[in-house]
Design a protein around this motif. Structure first.
Motif, mmCIF file in Angstrom:
data_model
loop_
_atom_site.group_PDB
_atom_site.id
_atom_site.type_symbol
_atom_site.label_atom_id
_atom_site.label_comp_id
_atom_site.label_asym_id
_atom_site.label_seq_id
_atom_site.Cartn_x
_atom_site.Cartn_y
_atom_site.Cartn_z
ATOM 1 N N GLN A 122 -6.469 11.680 11.313
ATOM 2 C CA GLN A 122 -6.871 10.284 11.195
ATOM 3 C C GLN A 122 -6.333 9.709 9.886
ATOM 4 N N LYS A 123 -5.945 8.440 9.918
ATOM 5 C CA LYS A 123 -5.391 7.765 8.743
ATOM 6 C C LYS A 123 -5.847 6.314 8.744
ATOM 7 N N CYS A 124 -6.131 5.774 7.564
ATOM 8 C CA CYS A 124 -6.391 4.339 7.440
ATOM 9 C C CYS A 124 -6.046 3.899 6.024
ATOM 10 N N THR A 125 -5.959 2.596 5.848
ATOM 11 C CA THR A 125 -5.614 2.002 4.561
ATOM 12 C C THR A 125 -6.825 1.252 4.023
ATOM 13 N N ILE A 126 -7.030 1.365 2.713
ATOM 14 C CA ILE A 126 -8.109 0.630 2.058
ATOM 15 C C ILE A 126 -7.530 -0.017 0.794
ATOM 16 N N VAL A 127 -7.946 -1.236 0.509
ATOM 17 C CA VAL A 127 -7.510 -1.938 -0.697
ATOM 18 C C VAL A 127 -8.688 -1.952 -1.667
ATOM 19 N N LEU A 128 -8.446 -1.422 -2.875
ATOM 20 C CA LEU A 128 -9.480 -1.322 -3.899
ATOM 21 C C LEU A 128 -9.037 -2.101 -5.139
ATOM 22 N N LYS A 129 -10.001 -2.756 -5.806
ATOM 23 C CA LYS A 129 -9.696 -3.589 -6.970
ATOM 24 C C LYS A 129 -10.564 -3.160 -8.152
ATOM 25 N N GLU A 130 -9.964 -3.146 -9.341
ATOM 26 C CA GLU A 130 -10.723 -2.829 -10.546
ATOM 27 C C GLU A 130 -11.744 -3.921 -10.826
ATOM 28 N N LEU A 131 -12.852 -3.542 -11.422
ATOM 29 C CA LEU A 131 -13.901 -4.501 -11.780
ATOM 30 C C LEU A 131 -13.466 -5.296 -12.998
ATOM 31 N N GLY A 132 -13.998 -6.506 -13.133
ATOM 32 C CA GLY A 132 -13.660 -7.274 -14.320
ATOM 33 C C GLY A 132 -13.879 -8.755 -14.184
ATOM 34 N N GLY A 133 -14.013 -9.278 -12.990
ATOM 35 C CA GLY A 133 -14.289 -10.688 -12.832
ATOM 36 C C GLY A 133 -13.086 -11.593 -12.743
ATOM 37 N N SER A 134 -11.908 -11.083 -13.057
ATOM 38 C CA SER A 134 -10.697 -11.890 -12.984
ATOM 39 C C SER A 134 -9.992 -11.644 -11.655
ATOM 40 N N LYS A 135 -9.331 -12.669 -11.156
ATOM 41 C CA LYS A 135 -8.577 -12.471 -9.919
ATOM 42 C C LYS A 135 -7.293 -11.686 -10.166
ATOM 43 N N PHE A 136 -7.002 -11.402 -11.442
ATOM 44 C CA PHE A 136 -5.782 -10.689 -11.804
ATOM 45 C C PHE A 136 -6.008 -9.214 -12.119
ATOM 46 N N GLU A 137 -7.181 -8.664 -11.760
ATOM 47 C CA GLU A 137 -7.443 -7.238 -11.992
ATOM 48 C C GLU A 137 -6.511 -6.405 -11.116
ATOM 49 N N ASN A 138 -6.232 -5.181 -11.544
ATOM 50 C CA ASN A 138 -5.358 -4.291 -10.779
ATOM 51 C C ASN A 138 -5.944 -3.982 -9.411
ATOM 52 N N GLU A 139 -5.073 -3.970 -8.405
ATOM 53 C CA GLU A 139 -5.456 -3.601 -7.037
ATOM 54 C C GLU A 139 -4.608 -2.421 -6.600
ATOM 55 N N TYR A 140 -5.195 -1.580 -5.739
ATOM 56 C CA TYR A 140 -4.509 -0.404 -5.211
ATOM 57 C C TYR A 140 -4.617 -0.400 -3.698
ATOM 58 N N VAL A 141 -3.483 -0.248 -3.025
ATOM 59 C CA VAL A 141 -3.472 -0.063 -1.578
ATOM 60 C C VAL A 141 -3.408 1.443 -1.364
ATOM 61 N N CYS A 142 -4.481 2.004 -0.836
ATOM 62 C CA CYS A 142 -4.629 3.461 -0.754
ATOM 63 C C CYS A 142 -4.669 3.926 0.695
ATOM 64 N N THR A 143 -4.197 5.139 0.894
ATOM 65 C CA THR A 143 -4.294 5.796 2.188
ATOM 66 C C THR A 143 -5.470 6.757 2.155
ATOM 67 N N MET A 144 -6.263 6.757 3.221
ATOM 68 C CA MET A 144 -7.338 7.737 3.397
ATOM 69 C C MET A 144 -6.970 8.576 4.615
ATOM 70 N N LEU A 145 -7.140 9.889 4.506
ATOM 71 C CA LEU A 145 -6.765 10.802 5.590
ATOM 72 C C LEU A 145 -7.949 11.636 6.046
ATOM 73 N N GLY A 146 -7.867 12.134 7.279
ATOM 74 C CA GLY A 146 -8.862 13.074 7.805
ATOM 75 C C GLY A 146 -10.234 12.458 7.957
ATOM 76 N N ASN A 147 -11.263 13.226 7.590
ATOM 77 C CA ASN A 147 -12.653 12.759 7.728
ATOM 78 C C ASN A 147 -12.917 11.514 6.888
ATOM 79 N N LEU A 148 -12.266 11.403 5.744
ATOM 80 C CA LEU A 148 -12.461 10.236 4.882
ATOM 81 C C LEU A 148 -12.012 8.959 5.586
ATOM 82 N N ALA A 149 -10.982 9.052 6.413
ATOM 83 C CA ALA A 149 -10.485 7.879 7.144
ATOM 84 C C ALA A 149 -11.525 7.357 8.134
ATOM 85 N N GLY A 150 -12.427 8.220 8.565
ATOM 86 C CA GLY A 150 -13.485 7.810 9.498
ATOM 87 C C GLY A 150 -14.654 7.135 8.814
#
Length: 93
Positions: free
Chosen positions: A28-56
């Protein structure tokens, strides 16, 4: 690997892909987008892959999570690509 406190922006649906490492030949595979906390719309974002049980596992927009991310690169047809694999994600209440 790096563990960070992040906010979920969105998560895609899980789907099966071929894997030579799995007995069943699929994982199993899925994508999740995660953003650093901080209140600004310019905080770092990460497009991550989740595999296996984590994808569920299902996370929702706005969830605050602790995520362990593995950063790597690979080359394909002369181009280099960055990959971010979420190896563990836990929702923080």
């Amino acid at each position: 690997m790096k563990t960070k406190i992040l906010k979920v922006v969105r998560q895609g649906e899980a789907f099966s892909v071929q894997s030579q490492k799995q007995e069943s030949g699929q994982i199993q595979k899925c994508t999740i987008v995660l953003k650093e906390l901080g209140g600004s719309k310019f905080e770092n974002e990460y497009v991550c892959t989740m595999l296996g049980n984590l994808a569920g596992c299902r996370f929702y927009e706005g969830d605050v999570v602790a995520a362990t991310l593995r950063f790597s690169t690979h080359e394909y047809q002369g181009q280099v690509f960055q990959e971010v694999l979420a190896t563990d994600i836990v929702k923080i209440n």
